[in-house]
Motif scaffolding. Structure first.
Motif, PDB file in Angstrom:
ATOM      1  N   SER A  14      89.121  88.117  25.042  1.00  0.00           N
ATOM      2  CA  SER A  14      88.158  88.540  26.078  1.00  0.00           C
ATOM      3  C   SER A  14      88.243  87.576  27.244  1.00  0.00           C
ATOM      4  N   LEU A  15      88.413  86.559  27.410  1.00  0.00           N
ATOM      5  CA  LEU A  15      88.927  85.700  28.622  1.00  0.00           C
ATOM      6  C   LEU A  15      89.774  86.244  29.473  1.00  0.00           C
ATOM      7  N   ALA A  16      90.722  86.964  28.981  1.00  0.00           N
ATOM      8  CA  ALA A  16      91.905  87.280  29.702  1.00  0.00           C
ATOM      9  C   ALA A  16      91.405  88.756  30.328  1.00  0.00           C
ATOM     10  N   LEU A  17      90.749  89.566  29.660  1.00  0.00           N
ATOM     11  CA  LEU A  17      90.145  90.872  30.060  1.00  0.00           C
ATOM     12  C   LEU A  17      89.281  90.453  31.007  1.00  0.00           C
ATOM     13  N   ALA A  18      88.307  89.604  31.026  1.00  0.00           N
ATOM     14  CA  ALA A  18      87.460  89.214  32.063  1.00  0.00           C
ATOM     15  C   ALA A  18      87.962  88.849  33.401  1.00  0.00           C
ATOM     16  N   GLU A  19      89.246  88.118  33.209  1.00  0.00           N
ATOM     17  CA  GLU A  19      89.830  87.843  34.549  1.00  0.00           C
ATOM     18  C   GLU A  19      90.609  89.221  35.062  1.00  0.00           C
ATOM     19  N   ARG A  20      91.011  90.102  34.264  1.00  0.00           N
ATOM     20  CA  ARG A  20      91.491  91.177  34.878  1.00  0.00           C
ATOM     21  C   ARG A  20      90.158  92.015  35.537  1.00  0.00           C
ATOM     22  N   MET A  21      89.274  92.104  34.731  1.00  0.00           N
ATOM     23  CA  MET A  21      88.227  93.054  35.023  1.00  0.00           C
ATOM     24  C   MET A  21      86.895  92.353  35.141  1.00  0.00           C
ATOM     25  N   PRO A  22      86.595  91.383  36.234  1.00  0.00           N
ATOM     26  CA  PRO A  22      85.678  90.581  36.170  1.00  0.00           C
ATOM     27  C   PRO A  22      84.230  91.316  36.247  1.00  0.00           C
ATOM     28  N   LEU A  23      84.079  92.573  36.648  1.00  0.00           N
ATOM     29  CA  LEU A  23      82.696  93.165  36.489  1.00  0.00           C
ATOM     30  C   LEU A  23      82.428  93.753  35.091  1.00  0.00           C
ATOM     31  N   LEU A  24      83.184  93.709  34.330  1.00  0.00           N
ATOM     32  CA  LEU A  24      83.094  94.566  33.002  1.00  0.00           C
ATOM     33  C   LEU A  24      82.106  93.401  32.108  1.00  0.00           C
ATOM     34  N   GLU A  25      81.109  94.384  31.311  1.00  0.00           N
ATOM     35  CA  GLU A  25      80.322  93.688  30.751  1.00  0.00           C
ATOM     36  C   GLU A  25      80.860  93.704  29.071  1.00  0.00           C
TER      37      GLU A  25
END
Length: 229
Positions: free
Chosen positions: A32-43
């Motif tokens: 989830s942290l890696a995904l948040a870094e790639r897509m910072p506006l994603l909920e």
């Protein structure tokens, strides 16, 4: 240029819903942290529950992906992506000398506290024959308190060693035999078009950084292996 950047950010907005078993609770934040870094506006939302609830949620489109034991889901209904394999380990707090490996027969004679939803079906089946008194729980705090008492052992996948890292004299002994090695991976509905976040996550899990972080989590238990042969 500003218009292009704004459009890109809008394209990265939305929701991503991940379901998982308790056994994957250490690895899920890595993803989830890696995904948040790639897509910072994603909920993002992360939901932990039992396998039957996860598969129903996938089929009902209530979650986008599930982190599960791959042997326990059907290929007819789901596409899967292997992330890693886990060794089943017995954890206990003791100063007594221990071997580095034990059999299921050895495990069966130990009083145990078992964390529901944290083991593959094959291991659950083996534990069903335990002769010693068993306590079952779905709460990690309850589990760690029993292990810290020194009166109970627990059988868990190796990545969950982090639960016990602060318990004095904790030991991790590998269990040998059938049902002691499990494949963990991502599952989605079979032949269904992947969302942008799902596609991004499948790319992220192949990156060297993510692979290394998962391996670090898997290797923690080795610090608590006994010196015995």
């Amino acid at each position: 240029m500003e218009r292009d950047i704004s459009a890109l950010k809008r394209g990265l907005e939305g929701q991503f819903r991940l379901g998982l078993l308790s056994s994957a609770s250490v690895v899920a934040p890595i993803l989830s942290l890696a995904l948040a870094e790639r897509m910072p506006l994603l909920e993002q939302s992360i939901r932990a529950t039992q396998l039957s609830s996860l598969t129903k949620a996938l089929l009902a489109h209530e979650i986008d992906m599930a982190l599960v034991y791959l042997e326990d889901v059907t290929e007819e209904d789901f596409d899967t992506h292997l992330l890693y394999r886990e060794q089943i380990v017995i954890f206990q707090a003791t100063r007594d000398p221990l071997p580095r490996q034990v059999s299921w027969d050895d495990v069966a004679n130990l009083p145990q506290c078992i964390l529901d939803c944290a083991l593959p079906k094959a291991a659950h089946s083996r534990l069903g024959h335990c002769a010693a008194k068993t306590i079952r729980t779905n709460n990690v705090d309850v589990l760690t308190a029993h292990i810290a008492s020194g009166r109970y052992a627990t059988v868990l996948p190796q990545s969950l060693a982090t639960y016990f890292a602060r318990i004095p004299d904790i030991r991790a002994v590998e269990v040998t035999g059938e049902g002691t090695d499990a494949a963990v991976g991502l599952a989605t509905i079979r032949n269904e078009l992947k969302s942008t976040p799902s596609t991004a996550l499948l790319e992220i899990v192949r990156s060297p950084e993510t692979i290394a972080a998962i391996q670090d989590a898997l290797d923690l238990y080795r610090q608590f292996q006994p010196d015995g042969s």
